[in-house]
Design an enzyme around this catalytic site. Structure first.
Site, PDB file in Angstrom:
ATOM      1  N   SER A   1       0.561  -0.940   0.403  1.00  0.00           N
ATOM      2  CA  SER A   1       0.169   0.520   0.058  1.00  0.00           C
ATOM      3  C   SER A   1       1.132   1.105  -0.284  1.00  0.00           C
ATOM      4  O   SER A   1       1.589   1.221   0.146  1.00  0.00           O
ATOM      5  CB  SER A   1      -1.225  -0.273   0.836  1.00  0.00           C
ATOM      6  OG  SER A   1      -0.006   0.661   2.749  1.00  0.00           O
ATOM      7  N   THR A   2       0.633   2.415  -0.504  1.00  0.00           N
ATOM      8  CA  THR A   2       0.998   3.728  -0.351  1.00  0.00           C
ATOM      9  C   THR A   2       1.732   4.380   0.932  1.00  0.00           C
ATOM     10  O   THR A   2       2.152   5.246   1.277  1.00  0.00           O
ATOM     11  CB  THR A   2       0.032   4.885  -0.310  1.00  0.00           C
ATOM     12  OG1 THR A   2       0.586   5.703  -1.262  1.00  0.00           O
ATOM     13  CG2 THR A   2      -1.284   4.631  -0.003  1.00  0.00           C
ATOM     14  N   LYS A   3       0.487   3.181   2.130  1.00  0.00           N
ATOM     15  CA  LYS A   3       0.914   3.964   4.065  1.00  0.00           C
ATOM     16  C   LYS A   3       2.802   3.581   3.822  1.00  0.00           C
ATOM     17  O   LYS A   3       3.282   4.074   4.853  1.00  0.00           O
ATOM     18  CB  LYS A   3      -0.113   2.967   4.790  1.00  0.00           C
ATOM     19  CG  LYS A   3      -1.561   3.602   4.216  1.00  0.00           C
ATOM     20  CD  LYS A   3      -0.958   4.772   4.663  1.00  0.00           C
ATOM     21  CE  LYS A   3      -2.831   5.042   4.185  1.00  0.00           C
ATOM     22  NZ  LYS A   3      -3.287   6.909   4.677  1.00  0.00           N
ATOM     23  N   ASP A   4       2.890   2.480   3.044  1.00  0.00           N
ATOM     24  CA  ASP A   4       4.528   2.481   3.701  1.00  0.00           C
ATOM     25  C   ASP A   4       5.260   3.713   3.240  1.00  0.00           C
ATOM     26  O   ASP A   4       6.859   3.550   4.071  1.00  0.00           O
ATOM     27  CB  ASP A   4       5.422   1.203   2.173  1.00  0.00           C
ATOM     28  CG  ASP A   4       4.394  -0.521   2.640  1.00  0.00           C
ATOM     29  OD1 ASP A   4       3.899  -0.275   2.965  1.00  0.00           O
ATOM     30  OD2 ASP A   4       5.254  -0.873   1.725  1.00  0.00           O
TER      31      ASP A   4
END
Length: 343
Positions: free
Chosen positions: A43-46
């Site tokens: 995910s982009t949250k990395d």
């Protein structure tokens, strides 16, 4: 050695931009998906987990053996847990009970301690996942509260990475960026960079029916009457996140659960893109404003995460039926795959 990595965190950022073909057939312009599921945590949250934690290390805030605390709908928690493992920190997460079991299972598999909190309570309620995370951080010595909803480093991480990547990948030809907003960091951080490069780029925010963000953007009013239960995770809010920079957004589009679910399935069956519920929501928003595109449009859609975290939700026929999303309405979007036991 050449071609190797020292740890999993070195794989974060530099995700691919892939052309959409069949799902945008008949629409004017070129359409591309920014596939954030290619990050190692899917995910982009990395991006924000790595950036915020490393920034805290540089500032001397994080000490050895520290505990990292966060509010999450699942993806941010997984990314924080992943970074914490590599860097040797403990991880405590407050999660909404709207989060599906597979996401919670992912968090537990990564060693995080999880607190499950009711979703449909006001943000200032002591039982809300915002307040629970804040209380845990206050009560835990040597801890860091990531606070993604109000941490400007959330937005800045995408200004430093996502925005430049999109600009380079489109060779500066991007005309529209469309993305769902939860914390707002991904869309508006990327938008801040892109607007500096070309102020004419249109930034389209996607909000959920049942969330307050679109009306707040248009009127400056947080209307509690807007708040209603909905199923799309990681999209919309019942508060106004400080990480969301409304000044770089040109327009907001509201989407609802049902068409977003169908669109998520459509992406899998027509583009072979196994992506999450918010990706379907993003596609629905693009279709709602297709009249604004022309032959020269280069439209980038932010697809935040992987579909594997929604197997008991949008990719479950039983769940779809439980929501009233019937087979007849799928219009061929049900999978024709079958399972036959060999005897």
């Amino acid at each position: 050695m050449a071609g190797t990595y020292n740890n999993i965190l070195e794989l974060i950022n530099n995700t691919p931009l892939v052309r959409l073909n069949r799902v945008t057939e008949g629409m004017k312009g070129e359409f591309f998906a920014k596939l954030e599921c290619f990050n190692p945590g899917h995910s982009t949250k990395d991006r924000i987990a790595l950036h915020i934690i490393e920034n805290a290390e540089k500032e001397g805030i994080l000490k050895p053996g520290a505990t990292i605390v966060e509010t999450t709908s699942g993806n941010t928690g997984f990314s924080i847990a992943m970074v914490s493992i590599v860097k040797g920190y403990k991880c405590i997460l407050a999660v909404s009970d709207k989060t599906k079991p597979e996401k919670i299972a992912f968090l537990k598999a990564m060693g995080a301690k999880v607190f499950l909190c009711p979703a449909n309570v006001p943000a200032d309620d002591p039982k809300s996942y915002y307040q629970v995370a804040k209380r845990i951080a206050e009560e835990t010595p040597n801890s860091l509260y990531i606070n993604q909803y109000f941490n400007k480093e959330n937005t800045h991480s995408h200004y430093l990475t996502t925005g430049p990547e999109i600009w380079e990948q489109t060779q500066g030809k991007i005309t529209h960026l469309i993305g769902c907003t939860g914390t707002g960091g991904t869309l508006t951080g990327a938008a801040e960079f892109l607007k500096e490069k070309n102020p004419q780029i249109k930034i389209i925010g996607v909000d959920a029916v049942g969330s307050v963000l679109k009306k707040y953007f248009e009127t400056g009013e947080l209307d509690p009457n807007e708040i209603k239960p909905y199923q799309i995770e990681g999209l919309g809010k019942n508060l106004i996140p400080g990480a969301l920079d409304f000044s770089v957004v040109d327009q907001y589009i509201k989407v609802s659960d049902e068409p977003s679910a169908y669109a998520t399935r459509e992406l899998a069956l027509k583009e072979a893109m196994m992506v999450g519920y918010t990706s379907g929501a993003c596609l629905v928003a693009a279709r709602k404003i297709e009249d604004t595109f022309n032959e020269n449009s280069v439209v980038v859609l932010l697809f935040p995460d992987h579909g594997s975290r929604y197997m008991t939700k949008v990719f479950s026929d039983d769940w779809m039926k439980s929501q009233g999303f019937t087979k007849s309405k799928l219009n061929g979007l049900e999978s024709n795959a079958t399972i036959e036991r060999v005897k």
